[in-house]
Scaffold this motif. Sequence first.
Motif, PDB file in Angstrom:
ATOM      1  N   SER A  19       0.601  -1.247   0.109  1.00  0.00           N
ATOM      2  CA  SER A  19       0.060  -0.089  -0.019  1.00  0.00           C
ATOM      3  C   SER A  19       0.844   1.325   0.003  1.00  0.00           C
ATOM      4  O   SER A  19       1.700   1.372   0.563  1.00  0.00           O
ATOM      5  CB  SER A  19      -0.918   0.048   1.323  1.00  0.00           C
ATOM      6  N   VAL A  20       0.452   2.234  -0.812  1.00  0.00           N
ATOM      7  CA  VAL A  20       0.936   3.609  -0.638  1.00  0.00           C
ATOM      8  C   VAL A  20       0.652   4.335   0.355  1.00  0.00           C
ATOM      9  O   VAL A  20      -0.445   4.809   0.440  1.00  0.00           O
ATOM     10  CB  VAL A  20       0.803   4.056  -1.994  1.00  0.00           C
ATOM     11  N   THR A  21       1.392   4.696   1.163  1.00  0.00           N
ATOM     12  CA  THR A  21       0.946   5.510   2.495  1.00  0.00           C
ATOM     13  C   THR A  21       0.948   6.806   2.553  1.00  0.00           C
ATOM     14  O   THR A  21       0.316   7.665   2.997  1.00  0.00           O
ATOM     15  CB  THR A  21       1.808   5.087   3.970  1.00  0.00           C
ATOM     16  N   ARG A  22       1.949   7.447   1.575  1.00  0.00           N
ATOM     17  CA  ARG A  22       2.358   8.849   1.569  1.00  0.00           C
ATOM     18  C   ARG A  22       3.002   9.017   0.283  1.00  0.00           C
ATOM     19  O   ARG A  22       4.080   8.215  -0.143  1.00  0.00           O
ATOM     20  CB  ARG A  22       3.003   9.318   2.738  1.00  0.00           C
ATOM     21  N   THR A  23       2.588  10.243  -0.355  1.00  0.00           N
ATOM     22  CA  THR A  23       3.517  10.758  -1.695  1.00  0.00           C
ATOM     23  C   THR A  23       3.835  12.267  -1.468  1.00  0.00           C
ATOM     24  O   THR A  23       2.970  12.565  -0.994  1.00  0.00           O
ATOM     25  CB  THR A  23       2.713  10.323  -2.901  1.00  0.00           C
ATOM     26  N   LYS A  24       5.196  12.452  -1.817  1.00  0.00           N
ATOM     27  CA  LYS A  24       5.348  13.843  -1.668  1.00  0.00           C
ATOM     28  C   LYS A  24       6.003  14.140  -3.274  1.00  0.00           C
ATOM     29  O   LYS A  24       6.541  13.323  -3.942  1.00  0.00           O
ATOM     30  CB  LYS A  24       6.481  14.093  -0.852  1.00  0.00           C
ATOM     31  N   ILE A  25       5.661  15.404  -3.507  1.00  0.00           N
ATOM     32  CA  ILE A  25       6.058  15.647  -4.743  1.00  0.00           C
ATOM     33  C   ILE A  25       7.071  17.028  -4.941  1.00  0.00           C
ATOM     34  O   ILE A  25       6.570  17.802  -3.965  1.00  0.00           O
ATOM     35  CB  ILE A  25       5.076  16.214  -5.935  1.00  0.00           C
ATOM     36  N   SER A  26       7.886  17.011  -5.661  1.00  0.00           N
ATOM     37  CA  SER A  26       8.826  18.392  -5.605  1.00  0.00           C
ATOM     38  C   SER A  26       8.187  19.510  -6.073  1.00  0.00           C
ATOM     39  O   SER A  26       7.333  19.332  -6.710  1.00  0.00           O
ATOM     40  CB  SER A  26      10.179  17.982  -6.407  1.00  0.00           C
ATOM     41  N   PRO A  27       8.571  20.678  -5.682  1.00  0.00           N
ATOM     42  CA  PRO A  27       7.880  22.167  -6.131  1.00  0.00           C
ATOM     43  C   PRO A  27       7.880  22.072  -7.581  1.00  0.00           C
ATOM     44  O   PRO A  27       6.999  22.687  -8.243  1.00  0.00           O
ATOM     45  CB  PRO A  27       8.707  23.089  -5.515  1.00  0.00           C
ATOM     46  N   ASP A  28       8.581  21.614  -8.193  1.00  0.00           N
ATOM     47  CA  ASP A  28       8.781  21.780  -9.890  1.00  0.00           C
ATOM     48  C   ASP A  28       7.967  20.470 -10.278  1.00  0.00           C
ATOM     49  O   ASP A  28       7.976  20.306 -11.675  1.00  0.00           O
ATOM     50  CB  ASP A  28      10.314  21.910 -10.435  1.00  0.00           C
ATOM     51  N   LEU A  29       7.635  19.604  -9.662  1.00  0.00           N
ATOM     52  CA  LEU A  29       6.709  18.400 -10.140  1.00  0.00           C
ATOM     53  C   LEU A  29       7.280  17.492 -10.812  1.00  0.00           C
ATOM     54  O   LEU A  29       6.794  16.831 -11.940  1.00  0.00           O
ATOM     55  CB  LEU A  29       5.227  19.185 -10.862  1.00  0.00           C
ATOM     56  N   SER A  30       8.823  17.413 -10.515  1.00  0.00           N
ATOM     57  CA  SER A  30       9.553  16.413 -11.407  1.00  0.00           C
ATOM     58  C   SER A  30      10.038  15.210 -10.829  1.00  0.00           C
ATOM     59  O   SER A  30      10.190  14.054 -11.386  1.00  0.00           O
ATOM     60  CB  SER A  30      10.964  17.218 -11.845  1.00  0.00           C
ATOM     61  N   ILE A  31       9.817  15.212  -9.678  1.00  0.00           N
ATOM     62  CA  ILE A  31      10.236  14.029  -8.593  1.00  0.00           C
ATOM     63  C   ILE A  31       9.126  13.728  -7.634  1.00  0.00           C
ATOM     64  O   ILE A  31       8.640  14.459  -6.775  1.00  0.00           O
ATOM     65  CB  ILE A  31      11.585  14.243  -7.871  1.00  0.00           C
ATOM     66  N   CYS A  32       8.596  12.553  -7.581  1.00  0.00           N
ATOM     67  CA  CYS A  32       7.456  11.986  -6.750  1.00  0.00           C
ATOM     68  C   CYS A  32       8.224  10.880  -5.780  1.00  0.00           C
ATOM     69  O   CYS A  32       8.730   9.941  -6.436  1.00  0.00           O
ATOM     70  CB  CYS A  32       6.422  11.598  -7.558  1.00  0.00           C
ATOM     71  N   THR A  33       8.060  11.124  -4.459  1.00  0.00           N
ATOM     72  CA  THR A  33       8.535  10.405  -3.557  1.00  0.00           C
ATOM     73  C   THR A  33       7.529   9.467  -3.013  1.00  0.00           C
ATOM     74  O   THR A  33       6.657  10.178  -2.272  1.00  0.00           O
ATOM     75  CB  THR A  33       9.414  11.075  -2.486  1.00  0.00           C
ATOM     76  N   ALA A  34       7.270   8.130  -3.185  1.00  0.00           N
ATOM     77  CA  ALA A  34       6.396   7.160  -2.549  1.00  0.00           C
ATOM     78  C   ALA A  34       6.690   6.385  -1.423  1.00  0.00           C
ATOM     79  O   ALA A  34       7.735   5.980  -1.517  1.00  0.00           O
ATOM     80  CB  ALA A  34       5.747   6.640  -3.585  1.00  0.00           C
ATOM     81  N   TYR A  35       6.310   6.386  -0.398  1.00  0.00           N
ATOM     82  CA  TYR A  35       6.703   5.713   0.817  1.00  0.00           C
ATOM     83  C   TYR A  35       5.503   4.512   0.616  1.00  0.00           C
ATOM     84  O   TYR A  35       4.072   4.535   0.514  1.00  0.00           O
ATOM     85  CB  TYR A  35       6.361   6.549   2.318  1.00  0.00           C
ATOM     86  N   LEU A  36       6.007   3.235   0.740  1.00  0.00           N
ATOM     87  CA  LEU A  36       5.180   2.087   0.642  1.00  0.00           C
ATOM     88  C   LEU A  36       5.148   1.243   1.751  1.00  0.00           C
ATOM     89  O   LEU A  36       6.464   0.988   2.522  1.00  0.00           O
ATOM     90  CB  LEU A  36       5.709   1.157  -0.471  1.00  0.00           C
ATOM     91  N   SER A  37       4.209   0.614   2.372  1.00  0.00           N
ATOM     92  CA  SER A  37       4.102  -0.280   3.388  1.00  0.00           C
ATOM     93  C   SER A  37       3.812  -1.735   3.005  1.00  0.00           C
ATOM     94  O   SER A  37       2.810  -1.829   1.902  1.00  0.00           O
ATOM     95  CB  SER A  37       2.904   0.064   4.076  1.00  0.00           C
ATOM     96  N   VAL A  38       4.599  -2.553   3.279  1.00  0.00           N
ATOM     97  CA  VAL A  38       4.649  -4.100   2.745  1.00  0.00           C
ATOM     98  C   VAL A  38       4.272  -4.690   3.703  1.00  0.00           C
ATOM     99  O   VAL A  38       4.531  -4.762   4.705  1.00  0.00           O
ATOM    100  CB  VAL A  38       6.156  -4.250   2.160  1.00  0.00           C
ATOM    101  N   PHE A  39       3.197  -5.765   3.498  1.00  0.00           N
ATOM    102  CA  PHE A  39       2.784  -6.731   4.390  1.00  0.00           C
ATOM    103  C   PHE A  39       2.864  -8.120   3.731  1.00  0.00           C
ATOM    104  O   PHE A  39       2.477  -8.378   2.569  1.00  0.00           O
ATOM    105  CB  PHE A  39       1.409  -6.678   4.689  1.00  0.00           C
TER     106      PHE A  39
END
Length: 111
Positions: A34-54
Amino acid sequence: MQETRQNKIARLLQKELSLIFQQQTRATHGVMISVTRTKISPDLSICTAYLSVFPSERGEEMLNNINANTKSIRFELGNRVRNQLRIIPELRFFIDDSLDYIERIDELLKK
């Protein structure tokens, strides 16, 4: 502090990535991502996704598989959001271990 547009795009990417992972993990029985959180850079070029694995024991293995298939995940994401976004951001994935951390604190408090 993220702005409104960044928040909207981050929520859109979180929703679409979670659908992609849900679709792909049906083939691997016994694993849920499951994707718990996403953050995107101010110029919208990089998306950081935090994953929870079970189960969490397979977290590193799944993260390595996801990082190896980042290009295909980005392609699939681009097909899904091509009408909303002009440029599909570069994807970076990290394990969100906050649930394991909370569980460990609970165990320590019970002692």
